[in-house]
Design an enzyme around this catalytic site. Structure first.
Site, PDB file in Angstrom:
ATOM      1  N   HIS A  46      21.074  82.475  16.446  1.00  0.00           N
ATOM      2  CA  HIS A  46      20.317  83.456  16.460  1.00  0.00           C
ATOM      3  C   HIS A  46      20.824  84.565  16.645  1.00  0.00           C
ATOM      4  CE1 HIS A  46      16.088  85.618  16.687  1.00  0.00           C
ATOM      5  NE2 HIS A  46      16.813  86.259  17.465  1.00  0.00           N
ATOM      6  N   GLU A  47      21.397  84.797  17.765  1.00  0.00           N
ATOM      7  CA  GLU A  47      21.926  85.919  18.165  1.00  0.00           C
ATOM      8  C   GLU A  47      23.209  86.443  17.303  1.00  0.00           C
ATOM      9  OE1 GLU A  47      20.586  88.113  20.162  1.00  0.00           O
ATOM     10  OE2 GLU A  47      18.878  86.663  20.649  1.00  0.00           O
ATOM     11  N   HIS A  64      22.615  87.928  14.264  1.00  0.00           N
ATOM     12  CA  HIS A  64      22.437  89.478  14.360  1.00  0.00           C
ATOM     13  C   HIS A  64      23.677  90.508  14.345  1.00  0.00           C
ATOM     14  CE1 HIS A  64      18.010  89.588  15.270  1.00  0.00           C
ATOM     15  NE2 HIS A  64      18.333  89.129  16.370  1.00  0.00           N
ATOM     16  N   ASP A  67      14.899  91.074  13.313  1.00  0.00           N
ATOM     17  CA  ASP A  67      13.609  89.885  13.864  1.00  0.00           C
ATOM     18  C   ASP A  67      12.119  90.374  13.186  1.00  0.00           C
ATOM     19  OD1 ASP A  67      15.175  88.546  15.649  1.00  0.00           O
ATOM     20  OD2 ASP A  67      15.339  90.511  16.885  1.00  0.00           O
TER      21      ASP A  67
END
Length: 394
Positions: free
Chosen positions: A346-347, A350, A359
């Protein structure tokens, strides 16, 4: 954050009726009311948002804007502060503003956050007829480095609003929120020459060491580095780092090139109806994450400042060598849904170099609905990437 930066702007959250004039404020502040939003739920319009600015700032000064949220519902409510000006970790502006200079939009340089279910402390009580006020410094997350005409526009909503007159919970889980749209509130101000430009807080962060501790091995990630943390947490993070790489690698394999016909069910579940460019974009994100982990040493901060109990982790998208791990990360399983390894995917998504996801939604149910209703956003939503990867056995 340095003491100087921390003292540069005081963050105040006030509960008041009619708001008094701010000490030292200009006699004629620039103010913009919210515009109506046709998609707002029934309470919309009964929560009003405004932004206020001084007409002029000198380059290098804090760009202090005032945000007011007024409750005209006639009842007390608790509002979730997430991604609004009410939430100011380390007095830093989060991704709830759009800022332009002379008509050209500036890039957001602040943190992006993976969140779990909110805690009661994530809510603010706003009584009937009262107003919450927050003062924010735009220059903490946007490059205000040149004179010009700037416009700041509020681009957020209240993710959850709880009526306190009922027998209501102190907090609600993801997927159970009552959203209230705030519309857009904009304010324009001038920045004039006469000072030294201030860079966003992220510009002061030191990038991680990109020298590997061992010779780089093909088809494996570089060993991570750590800031703080116990030996057991470092060990758990290293394992999660390696499993995140496996997730990224297998995600690439689960998205063949060229795409099969029909598209894989896993793709449709998390990224929506097949469309060639969207499919290629999703695949490219996992390819970039895999290559980034192979080529770059990632530093994990195991004891970062500004972590709330409901937060898994956060990153600065333009600092692709560091990930900040928070309380929910340590409670998560190693792999599987909302896991340590999935959080790292997920990170990683980004980071601007890996695709720069946002998000838009959190949680599996919301992400599945996003894929069905708005696949263009799903393919740019970090949790959709995480859940796609976590659905694969490693």
């Amino acid at each position: 954050m340095s003491t100087a930066v921390g003292a540069a702007i005081a963050v105040s959250l006030l509960v008041a009726g009619p708001l008094p004039a701010l000490a030292g404020a200009p006699h004629h502040p620039v103010t913009s009311q919210q515009s109506p939003d046709k998609d707002a739920v029934s309470m919309a319009g009964q929560f009003s948002a405004t932004l206020t600015a001084q007409p002029r700032y000198r380059l290098g000064e804090p760009i202090a804007l005032t945000f007011d949220l007024h409750n005209a519902t006639g009842r007390d409510h608790s509002v979730l502060e997430w991604n609004t000006p009410l939430e100011n970790p380390d007095q830093e502006v989060l991704d709830y503003l759009r800022v332009s200079r002379d008509g050209g939009e500036l890039g957001y340089a602040g943190r992006v956050i993976k969140r779990g279910d909110p805690e009661p402390s994530d809510y603010r009580l706003i009584r009937a007829g009262e107003t919450l006020r927050s003062t924010i410094d735009v220059s903490t997350s946007f490059e205000i480095t040149e004179p010009g005409t700037y416009t700041a526009t509020l681009d957020t909503h209240l993710r959850d609003v709880i009526d306190r007159s009922a027998d209501a919970p102190a907090a609600r889980a993801l997927g159970q929120f009552t959203r209230v749209d705030l519309g857009t509130a904009s304010v324009t101000f001038e920045v004039v020459a006469g000072g030294t430009p201030r860079l966003p807080l992220s510009a002061a962060l030191q990038p991680g060491d990109q020298t590997a501790d061992r010779p780089h091995l093909a088809d494996s990630p570089k060993d991570p580095k750590f800031v703080g943390g116990t030996a057991s947490r470092r060990e758990a993070t290293e394992k999660a780092h390696k499993n995140a790489y496996k997730y990224a690698d297998k995600s690439v394999g689960a998205l063949p090139n060229p795409a099969p016909n029909p598209a894989p069910n896993r793709y449709i579940t998390w990224f929506g109806k097949y469309q060639k460019d969207r499919y290629a974009l999703a695949r490219s994100h996992f390819v970039k994450i895999r290559e980034h982990m192979e080529d770059t040493v990632i530093t994990y901060d195991l004891e970062p400042a500004g972590c709330k109990s409901s937060v898994y982790a956060y990153v600065y998208p333009n600092q692709p060598t560091k990930i900040y791990l928070c309380g929910q990360f340590w409670k998560a399983p190693g792999t599987g849904t909302d896991s340590k390894a999935g959080t790292i995917v997920h990170e990683q998504s980004h980071f601007t170099v890996n695709g720069g996801t946002d998000d838009y939604k959190y949680g599996q149910d919301a992400c599945k609905k996003l894929a069905k209703d708005d696949p263009d956003k799903a393919v740019m939503n970090a949790d959709n990437h995480e859940y796609f990867a976590e659905s694969i056995s490693i």
